[in-house]
Design an enzyme around this catalytic site. Structure first.
Site, PDB file in Angstrom:
ATOM      1  CG  HIS A  80     -61.793   7.522  -2.803  1.00 11.12           C
ATOM      2  ND1 HIS A  80     -60.748   7.502  -3.692  1.00 11.12           N
ATOM      3  CD2 HIS A  80     -62.290   6.261  -2.771  1.00 11.12           C
ATOM      4  CE1 HIS A  80     -60.618   6.275  -4.184  1.00 11.12           C
ATOM      5  NE2 HIS A  80     -61.531   5.503  -3.635  1.00 11.12           N
ATOM      6  CB  ALA A 145     -54.643   4.793  -5.515  1.00 12.67           C
ATOM      7  CB  SER A 160     -58.351   7.578  -6.834  1.00 12.83           C
ATOM      8  OG  SER A 160     -57.257   7.035  -6.128  1.00 12.83           O
ATOM      9  CB  CYS A 176     -51.538   1.884  -1.203  1.00  9.73           C
ATOM     10  SG  CYS A 176     -52.827   2.702  -2.146  1.00  9.73           S
TER      11      CYS A 176
END
Length: 217
Positions: A80, A145, A160, A176
């Site tokens: 993030h 995501a 996100s 991921c």
């Protein structure tokens, strides 16, 4: 059945501390479960950081150049940071259908529908959670995501969406757990959308997302 009241729509300006956001989400989830607070869609932006889901593999943290947080959600490592719209979705699935798979699918569909409003053809990918599109080189790339947690049938975390982040920041992790596909963003696709544009697209497509969660009679 009477219609559900719409979730609170909250937007936080600037950069929101991740630990503070986690604490706020936990508090709100408990209040929703007790019937003391309503549902909420919370849109925000974080400073640069990595989060580890419950399936995170330490080998996939390649370069911890930013703080790393245990997120408590499902999934592996995610990034993030500035230029990324994060949506924390807190709904009561005891009222909207106790089906976590259906919820995740609807959440993916919501972001895909919003991207369509912004001129981006996005899609799901078989066997891979998240939001996918084609980058300018024709490669399949991840633009959004999904990571959720459900506690006593109240949802935490959410999605996100890469608006215009520094994509090099993803290089510190295997995003991921999927190494073979790149990440992209609206900016990298040549879409000069602001957070306001993204939020408006999400607001326009919110009713269809909520409709998919209505329990069958």
């Amino acid at each position: 059945m009477s219609p559900f009241p719409p979730p609170e729509w909250a937007t936080s300006p600037g950069l929101t501390d991740y630990a503070a956001a986690l604490a706020d989400m936990e508090s709100r989830a408990a209040a929703i479960q007790r019937g003391e607070a309503g549902e909420r869609i919370w849109l925000l932006e974080h400073p640069p950081l990595y989060t580890a889901g419950t399936s995170a593999d330490p080998a996939e943290l390649l370069d911890p150049r930013f703080p790393v947080y245990d997120a408590g959600r499902g999934g592996r490592y995610t990034y993030h940071g500035p230029g990324q719209r994060v949506g924390y979705v807190q709904l009561d699935l005891s009222q909207r259908g106790r089906d976590v798979r259906a919820y995740v699918s609807a959440l993916e569909g919501w972001v895909i529908d919003a991207l369509a409003r912004l001129g981006v053809a996005a899609r799901r990918a078989e066997g891979r959670i998240g939001i996918w599109t084609d980058d300018p080189n024709g490669r399949e790339a991840k633009i959004g995501a999904i990571g959720v947690r459900v506690k006593r049938w109240v949802t935490l975390h959410g999605f996100s969406l890469n608006v215009a982040p520094d994509l090099s920041h993803f290089g510190g992790i295997v995003p991921c757990g999927i190494a073979e596909f790149p990440v992209t963003s609206l900016a990298a696709l040549g879409r000069t959308a602001s957070f306001g544009d993204v939020d408006a697209a999400l607001a326009e497509t919110l009713p269809a997302f909520l409709d998919k969660l209505r329990p069958s009679d």
